[in-house]
Design a protein around this motif. Structure first.
Motif, PDB file in Angstrom:
ATOM      1  N   UNK A   1      43.285  48.136   8.618  1.00 38.60           N
ATOM      2  CA  UNK A   1      43.095  47.775   7.205  1.00 38.60           C
ATOM      3  C   UNK A   1      42.635  46.327   7.026  1.00 38.60           C
ATOM      4  N   UNK A   2      41.433  46.023   7.533  1.00 38.88           N
ATOM      5  CA  UNK A   2      40.908  44.663   7.364  1.00 38.88           C
ATOM      6  C   UNK A   2      40.450  44.437   5.932  1.00 38.88           C
ATOM      7  N   UNK A   3      40.705  43.229   5.406  1.00 34.22           N
ATOM      8  CA  UNK A   3      40.178  42.844   4.098  1.00 34.22           C
ATOM      9  C   UNK A   3      38.824  42.185   4.263  1.00 34.22           C
ATOM     10  N   UNK A   4      38.364  41.482   3.227  1.00 37.42           N
ATOM     11  CA  UNK A   4      37.035  40.873   3.328  1.00 37.42           C
ATOM     12  C   UNK A   4      37.087  39.348   3.364  1.00 37.42           C
ATOM     13  N   UNK A   5      38.275  38.817   3.658  1.00 36.73           N
ATOM     14  CA  UNK A   5      38.408  37.367   3.755  1.00 36.73           C
ATOM     15  C   UNK A   5      38.381  36.939   5.227  1.00 36.73           C
ATOM     16  N   UNK A   6      37.546  35.973   5.555  1.00 37.45           N
ATOM     17  CA  UNK A   6      37.482  35.495   6.940  1.00 37.45           C
ATOM     18  C   UNK A   6      38.663  34.546   7.177  1.00 37.45           C
ATOM     19  N   UNK A   7      39.544  34.897   8.122  1.00 36.64           N
ATOM     20  CA  UNK A   7      40.701  34.048   8.411  1.00 36.64           C
ATOM     21  C   UNK A   7      40.532  33.270   9.716  1.00 36.64           C
ATOM     22  N   UNK A   8      39.552  33.674  10.523  1.00 35.21           N
ATOM     23  CA  UNK A   8      39.342  32.963  11.780  1.00 35.21           C
ATOM     24  C   UNK A   8      37.897  33.053  12.218  1.00 35.21           C
ATOM     25  N   UNK A   9      37.411  31.994  12.834  1.00 31.62           N
ATOM     26  CA  UNK A   9      36.065  32.009  13.401  1.00 31.62           C
ATOM     27  C   UNK A   9      36.189  31.712  14.884  1.00 31.62           C
ATOM     28  N   UNK A  10      35.636  32.618  15.698  1.00 31.68           N
ATOM     29  CA  UNK A  10      35.698  32.444  17.147  1.00 31.68           C
ATOM     30  C   UNK A  10      34.421  31.760  17.602  1.00 31.68           C
ATOM     31  N   UNK A  11      34.583  30.590  18.186  1.00 32.42           N
ATOM     32  CA  UNK A  11      33.423  29.841  18.682  1.00 32.42           C
ATOM     33  C   UNK A  11      33.171  30.207  20.137  1.00 32.42           C
ATOM     34  N   UNK A  12      31.903  30.257  20.505  1.00 29.94           N
ATOM     35  CA  UNK A  12      31.578  30.318  21.923  1.00 29.94           C
ATOM     36  C   UNK A  12      31.666  28.896  22.473  1.00 29.94           C
ATOM     37  N   UNK A  13      31.694  28.772  23.783  1.00 30.84           N
ATOM     38  CA  UNK A  13      31.917  27.435  24.355  1.00 30.84           C
ATOM     39  C   UNK A  13      30.745  26.499  24.122  1.00 30.84           C
ATOM     40  N   UNK A  14      29.567  27.056  23.755  1.00 29.53           N
ATOM     41  CA  UNK A  14      28.417  26.188  23.474  1.00 29.53           C
ATOM     42  C   UNK A  14      28.377  25.756  22.009  1.00 29.53           C
ATOM     43  N   UNK A  15      29.391  26.130  21.221  1.00 34.77           N
ATOM     44  CA  UNK A  15      29.432  25.698  19.831  1.00 34.77           C
ATOM     45  C   UNK A  15      28.847  26.705  18.855  1.00 34.77           C
ATOM     46  N   UNK A  16      28.324  27.829  19.355  1.00 31.93           N
ATOM     47  CA  UNK A  16      27.825  28.868  18.455  1.00 31.93           C
ATOM     48  C   UNK A  16      28.981  29.779  18.031  1.00 31.93           C
ATOM     49  N   UNK A  17      28.765  30.525  16.946  1.00 36.20           N
ATOM     50  CA  UNK A  17      29.803  31.444  16.458  1.00 36.20           C
ATOM     51  C   UNK A  17      29.678  32.779  17.184  1.00 36.20           C
TER      52      UNK A  17
END
Lengths: 472, 91
Positions: A448-464
């Motif tokens: 049951x995911x909502x539509x609010x982003x609670x976390x952003x996972x970065x790659x080690x090069x700084x990209x999302x």
């Protein structure tokens, strides 16, 4: 001493010039025993600060009090490698207006070094310091109260933060050498009763398993290592924190003795297991960004070939000199692996954040051979899935997945599959593992995911890499 | 069929604890660590298992810690046998 940097915590904060909206940082070398984050944030709340960005190397169960500080507006943004416990649960349910930024240890080191993560004031706990700020994660004085060993995750903060406050529970006479943090980087030194409970360093993620399935997995993983083509004189190795991945070391040791093979170094979170092999002469050097237990911390203190490194030196993707680039074999655990070899170590199958990226991304990408050890199922929760809940480590860096139902090899590494087959190991298609799991547990309902982003996972090069949504 | 209070299973990880007592119709109250993904599957499995044993009136309290279907069936059956006194394994 003609000069001193000694101050009360409040005076050190005033002197730092900290203002609302600025970034403060912490390390997590005391893991579940950390007392510095709560102590400092309580004080900042009392002093009336608002909208601070808390950039910790990681956060765990013990940081539950941050929930109130977030509700009261003291902390409005968090950057970390991981979240666990009540804080993670609250954030997964949408506690914060701004998403948490998740970075790997190497990614955090890089971001601090290249300025993408700018730290205004670092509050760094240390088990000893002199009054000028030469500090480290152990103490040689008889008043020693705590020990955490390596301060690897604190070193980029010490070097690059605008202002550094060392917080210690053992003030020793000048000069406190050898030291980890140099007085040249430190503005204030604060003495407190306790910076952390050393007995809780090995709590949290690390378990020494007696579970028969973990032992089976460890034995299989050891066979993979031994027959991979990388198990030869002078090899290097790192293990993660899961029960099975730690136990692998025990079985590799037996084979090293039998075949007369020695490793040049062990990297990463260093454990008592690794220290034992080192002291037996089976591993030449220990390169330690984080001491995972008291034995490792004592070894770092006493053994000159047990070297502390910063997270940049450990695992930065942007520095060719970082140790992961010299790493042959890494053995890691996972919450989920999907049929494309993508790995999730951060978000549970219920959609709640319950882990940490740690060095997973870094070591998988840079090592010559990365091995993921995980069971097919944990209870009713599948670990081999059609698609990971959250992408943390891209499958391009994952070579072998060891389960109790067979070993899957990334199709990009056919030579490894051939070697393991030749050794008689049960090599299977990863899709068949996912199908097997489904045949036992059925098809899980959509989360049951909502539509609010609670976390952003970065790659080690700084990209999302991925976004984590709230759970309703 | 008379239903008395009976229990089977434990609160260990991978197990399910089933408490059965008297009731009207099948009233199933489930607490599960995997509610989001498997809650409805587990409820219907408990219902099917009880119906298969001829139990149509009972109140069931189930606390699940991620048990597999085979475990759930076994625990529900054991609780039902204890509650009804009808030994389905013997006959």
């Amino acid at each position: 001493m003609r000069n001193t940097k000694l101050a009360t915590l409040e005076d050190a904060i005033v002197k730092s010039g900290l203002k609302d909206g600025m970034t403060i940082s912490f390390h997590h070398h005391f893991r579940g025993g950390d007392k510095v984050v709560n102590l400092v944030v309580d004080k900042l709340a009392e002093m009336g600060f608002k909208n601070l960005h808390l950039a910790a190397s990681s956060l765990s169960d013990v940081h539950e009090p941050l929930i109130e500080h977030i509700r009261n507006g003291v902390i409005s943004k968090i950057s970390t490698s991981g979240l666990r416990g009540a804080l993670a649960d609250a954030i997964s349910h949408g506690l914060m207006a701004e998403p948490v930024i998740f970075r790997s240890h190497g990614g955090r080191g890089s971001a601090i070094a290249n300025g993408r993560l700018h730290i205004d004031v670092a509050f760094l706990g240390a088990s000893s310091s002199d009054e000028l700020g030469n500090a480290c994660g152990y103490s040689r004085s008889e008043n020693a109260k705590s020990i955490c060993g390596s301060l690897g995750y604190a070193l980029p903060d010490a070097r690059y933060a605008d202002h550094v406050v060392v917080i210690t529970d053992d003030l020793v006479s000048y000069p406190n050498v050898p030291r980890s943090i140099s007085a040249a980087d430190v503005e204030s030194v604060v003495v407190v009763d306790s910076v952390g409970d050393s007995s809780k360093i090995s709590a949290g993620a690390i378990r020494d398993s007696k579970n028969p399935r973990d032992i089976l997995l460890a034995k299989q993983a050891a066979k993979v290592v031994i027959n991979s083509g990388y198990f030869k004189e002078g090899f290097s190795i790192q293990t993660g924190t899961g029960g099975a991945s730690l136990a692998v070391v025990k079985y590799i040791r037996e084979s090293m003795i039998e075949k007369g093979i020695k490793a040049s170094f062990a990297l990463g979170g260093i454990t008592a297991h690794m220290v034992k092999l080192h002291e037996e002469g089976l591993i030449g050097k220990l390169i330690d960004v984080q001491s995972f237990d008291k034995v490792a911390a004592e070894s770092l203190k006493n053994d000159p070939s047990h070297q502390e490194v910063s997270s940049v030196e450990y695992a930065s993707g942007e520095h060719l000199g970082s140790a992961t680039h010299a790493l042959d074999i890494v053995i890691l655990s996972a919450l989920e692996v999907d049929v494309n070899f993508n790995v999730n170590v951060l978000v549970g199958s219920d959609g709640i954040i319950r882990g940490a990226i740690g060095g997973h991304q870094d070591t998988a990408a840079d090592s010559a051979l990365s091995i993921i050890v995980c069971p097919l199922l944990r209870g009713r929760i599948p670990c081999i899935v059609p698609k990971v809940t959250t992408l943390i480590t891209p499958g391009s860096g994952v070579d072998v997945v060891v389960t109790e139902y067979g070993i899957a090899v990334n199709p990009s590494r056919p030579e490894i599959a051939e070697r393991l087959k030749a050794a008689g190991l049960n090599i299977v298609d990863i899709q068949s593992l996912s199908d097997k799991a489904r045949s036992i547990i059925g098809t899980p309902a959509e989360l049951p995911f909502g539509d609010k982003v609670v976390g952003i996972v970065m790659n080690r090069d700084g990209s999302v890499l991925d976004r984590i949504y709230n759970i309703v | 069929m008379e239903i008395k209070n009976a229990v089977a299973g434990t609160l260990e990880s991978g197990d399910i604890m089933i408490q059965i007592g008297p009731g009207k119709g099948l009233d199933i109250n489930l607490k599960s660590s995997v509610e989001a993904q498997f809650g409805s599957q587990i409820r219907s499995l408990i219902r099917e298992t009880l119906s298969g044993l001829g139990i149509t009136d009972a109140s069931v309290n189930a606390v699940d810690k991620g048990a597999l279907d085979c475990t759930i069936r076994a625990r529900v059956t054991a609780a039902a046998v204890r509650a009804s006194g009808v030994d389905v394994w013997k006959d």
